[in-house]
Design a protein around this motif. Sequence first.
Motif, PDB file in Angstrom:
ATOM      1  N   ARG A 131       1.112  -1.283  -0.270  1.00 20.41           N
ATOM      2  CA  ARG A 131      -0.471   0.221  -0.022  1.00 20.41           C
ATOM      3  C   ARG A 131       0.885   1.347   0.270  1.00 20.41           C
ATOM      4  N   LYS A 132       1.599   1.722   0.551  1.00 16.05           N
ATOM      5  CA  LYS A 132       2.648   2.114   0.739  1.00 16.05           C
ATOM      6  C   LYS A 132       3.279   2.905  -0.339  1.00 16.05           C
ATOM      7  N   ARG A 133       3.632   1.932  -0.675  1.00 17.87           N
ATOM      8  CA  ARG A 133       4.006   2.469  -2.349  1.00 17.87           C
ATOM      9  C   ARG A 133       3.682   2.236  -3.155  1.00 17.87           C
ATOM     10  N   ALA A 134       2.581   1.927  -3.516  1.00 21.11           N
ATOM     11  CA  ALA A 134       1.281   1.980  -4.566  1.00 21.11           C
ATOM     12  C   ALA A 134       0.611   3.403  -4.551  1.00 21.11           C
ATOM     13  N   ILE A 139      -0.654   4.464  -7.689  1.00 22.21           N
ATOM     14  CA  ILE A 139      -0.650   3.528  -8.949  1.00 22.21           C
ATOM     15  C   ILE A 139      -1.764   2.468  -7.415  1.00 22.21           C
ATOM     16  N   ASN A 140      -2.951   3.160  -8.789  1.00 18.31           N
ATOM     17  CA  ASN A 140      -4.528   2.781  -8.015  1.00 18.31           C
ATOM     18  C   ASN A 140      -5.431   2.164  -9.290  1.00 18.31           C
ATOM     19  N   THR A 141      -4.834   2.141 -10.498  1.00 18.18           N
ATOM     20  CA  THR A 141      -5.095   0.890 -11.590  1.00 18.18           C
ATOM     21  C   THR A 141      -4.197  -0.391 -12.015  1.00 18.18           C
ATOM     22  N   MET A 142      -4.817  -1.154 -12.642  1.00 21.21           N
ATOM     23  CA  MET A 142      -4.068  -2.499 -13.506  1.00 21.21           C
ATOM     24  C   MET A 142      -3.123  -1.165 -14.342  1.00 21.21           C
ATOM     25  N   SER A 143      -4.154  -0.276 -15.048  1.00 23.13           N
ATOM     26  CA  SER A 143      -3.481   0.030 -16.809  1.00 23.13           C
ATOM     27  C   SER A 143      -2.723   1.869 -15.856  1.00 23.13           C
ATOM     28  N   GLU A 144      -2.453   2.111 -14.686  1.00 21.74           N
ATOM     29  CA  GLU A 144      -1.452   2.812 -14.109  1.00 21.74           C
ATOM     30  C   GLU A 144      -0.450   1.654 -13.147  1.00 21.74           C
ATOM     31  N   MET A 145      -0.419   0.817 -13.608  1.00 21.34           N
ATOM     32  CA  MET A 145       0.059  -0.823 -13.237  1.00 21.34           C
ATOM     33  C   MET A 145       1.528  -0.430 -13.984  1.00 21.34           C
ATOM     34  N   VAL A 146       0.821  -0.541 -15.509  1.00 20.55           N
ATOM     35  CA  VAL A 146       1.408  -1.121 -16.798  1.00 20.55           C
ATOM     36  C   VAL A 146       2.167   0.102 -16.914  1.00 20.55           C
ATOM     37  N   ALA A 147       1.341   1.356 -17.019  1.00 18.36           N
ATOM     38  CA  ALA A 147       2.209   2.737 -17.841  1.00 18.36           C
ATOM     39  C   ALA A 147       3.480   2.229 -17.345  1.00 18.36           C
ATOM     40  N   LYS A 148       3.475   2.450 -15.745  1.00 18.06           N
ATOM     41  CA  LYS A 148       5.328   2.149 -15.272  1.00 18.06           C
ATOM     42  C   LYS A 148       5.495   1.214 -15.157  1.00 18.06           C
ATOM     43  N   ILE A 149       5.055  -0.158 -15.555  1.00 17.79           N
ATOM     44  CA  ILE A 149       5.990  -1.485 -16.107  1.00 17.79           C
ATOM     45  C   ILE A 149       6.453  -0.613 -17.384  1.00 17.79           C
ATOM     46  N   GLU A 150       6.116  -0.610 -18.174  1.00 17.83           N
ATOM     47  CA  GLU A 150       6.359  -0.310 -19.413  1.00 17.83           C
ATOM     48  C   GLU A 150       7.807   0.941 -19.412  1.00 17.83           C
ATOM     49  N   THR A 155      13.406   2.395 -19.802  1.00 17.52           N
ATOM     50  CA  THR A 155      14.745   3.453 -19.318  1.00 17.52           C
ATOM     51  C   THR A 155      15.152   3.086 -18.340  1.00 17.52           C
ATOM     52  N   ASP A 156      14.851   2.207 -17.449  1.00 18.61           N
ATOM     53  CA  ASP A 156      15.891   1.572 -16.555  1.00 18.61           C
ATOM     54  C   ASP A 156      15.691  -0.431 -16.913  1.00 18.61           C
ATOM     55  N   PRO A 157      16.086  -0.407 -17.345  1.00 17.88           N
ATOM     56  CA  PRO A 157      15.029  -2.624 -17.697  1.00 17.88           C
ATOM     57  C   PRO A 157      16.096  -3.389 -16.364  1.00 17.88           C
ATOM     58  N   ASP A 158      17.140  -2.418 -16.002  1.00 20.10           N
ATOM     59  CA  ASP A 158      17.804  -2.820 -14.955  1.00 20.10           C
ATOM     60  C   ASP A 158      16.788  -3.216 -14.106  1.00 20.10           C
ATOM     61  N   SER A 159      16.020  -2.089 -13.468  1.00 14.85           N
ATOM     62  CA  SER A 159      14.891  -2.143 -12.298  1.00 14.85           C
ATOM     63  C   SER A 159      13.886  -2.733 -12.526  1.00 14.85           C
ATOM     64  N   ASN A 160      13.298  -3.680 -13.836  1.00  9.59           N
ATOM     65  CA  ASN A 160      12.815  -4.188 -14.217  1.00  9.59           C
ATOM     66  C   ASN A 160      11.710  -4.810 -13.383  1.00  9.59           C
ATOM     67  N   TRP A 161      10.535  -4.536 -13.462  1.00 10.10           N
ATOM     68  CA  TRP A 161       9.148  -4.916 -12.045  1.00 10.10           C
ATOM     69  C   TRP A 161       8.964  -6.241 -12.633  1.00 10.10           C
ATOM     70  N   GLY A 207       8.214  -7.363  -0.779  1.00 12.23           N
ATOM     71  CA  GLY A 207       9.294  -6.923  -1.771  1.00 12.23           C
ATOM     72  C   GLY A 207       9.688  -8.271  -2.710  1.00 12.23           C
ATOM     73  N   PHE A 208       9.914  -8.978  -3.073  1.00 10.44           N
ATOM     74  CA  PHE A 208      10.782  -9.813  -3.351  1.00 10.44           C
ATOM     75  C   PHE A 208       9.899 -10.489  -4.574  1.00 10.44           C
ATOM     76  N   VAL A 209       8.350  -9.817  -4.935  1.00 13.79           N
ATOM     77  CA  VAL A 209       7.728  -9.271  -6.429  1.00 13.79           C
ATOM     78  C   VAL A 209       7.225  -7.814  -6.267  1.00 13.79           C
ATOM     79  N   ASP A 210       6.958  -7.054  -7.075  1.00 13.78           N
ATOM     80  CA  ASP A 210       7.036  -5.791  -7.134  1.00 13.78           C
ATOM     81  C   ASP A 210       4.899  -5.500  -7.285  1.00 13.78           C
ATOM     82  N   ALA A 211       4.602  -6.402  -7.447  1.00 16.40           N
ATOM     83  CA  ALA A 211       2.874  -6.951  -6.783  1.00 16.40           C
ATOM     84  C   ALA A 211       2.823  -7.928  -8.127  1.00 16.40           C
TER      85      ALA A 211
END
Length: 300
Positions: A131-134, A139-150, A155-161, A207-211
């Motif tokens: 919750r704190k991170r979201a 990030i409130n919706t799946m579309s917003e999550m997808v936009a963040k993942i992309e 921009t920073d593939p070493d930190s991929n979700w 925190g082992f996965v982002d979502a």
Amino acid sequence: MNLKKKWLGWCAAALFISTQAQAAPIILATKSFTEQHILSAMTVQYLQKKGFQVQPQTNIATVISRNAMINKQIDMTWEYTGTSLIIFNHINKRMSPQESYDTVKRLDAKLGLVWLKPADMNNTYAFAMQRKRAEAENINTMSEMVAKIEHIRQTDPDSNWLLGLDLEFAGRSDGMKPLQQAYQMDLDRPQIRQMDPGLVYNAVRDGFVDAGLIYTTDGRVKGFDLKVLEDDKGFFPSYAVTPVVRKETLEAHPGLAEALNTLSAQLNNDVISSLNAKVDIDHQSPQQVAREFLQQKNLL
């Protein structure tokens, strides 16, 4: 004398019928997970308070329960609209919650099964984050999550979700691939972490996965302070829990429908997830949790 004999005969017949009714309790079947154990305990306690005799049968598999209802071996259950729609009636068409309910109610009526009033809850799939991170990343919706993942992929593939998924959903024909198509979500294979469904909650919390893919009414959502992301494209079907009763059973037990509708009216996602957490996290028994809830609602 004849009148007396007839009267005595009528009384004996009435007593026999009454005894038969008492000897045949309403058989309630529920499934093998926490939410269903709580619903079973709640139903038994409340219906007994209302004067009904109830015999619970727990840990009954979905398809077995369904067949037993059709074959008149059990009388009622708490079923999910999406389960009836997809598993029993083989309908995969996207529908609103109301359309799903109306469809299964109409189709199951042909089999003598009555869908009463659904609870205002939906135990479906969803993605969840800490919750704190979201909230920090808005990030409130799946579309917003997808936009963040992309954005991170570009921009920073070493930190991929990393996304935590249960094994079944990852490989199902109606699972991850069509979800990615619906949300236009491009992922590299290493971004998907497959695991046991119960481990997804811990993986997100720690925190082992982002979502991760979760069930919306699981007690660990509240217990681990996870934020459920809105399925803003309506990909996941509605799974509204509803009392389903054989028509003959309702006719034989006046007041049963009203009693069950009273119970379903008490339930929503927040309520059931809190009750689930008391069992899964606080290790209270389903019977204790159900009793305390009904007492709080002045139903016991």
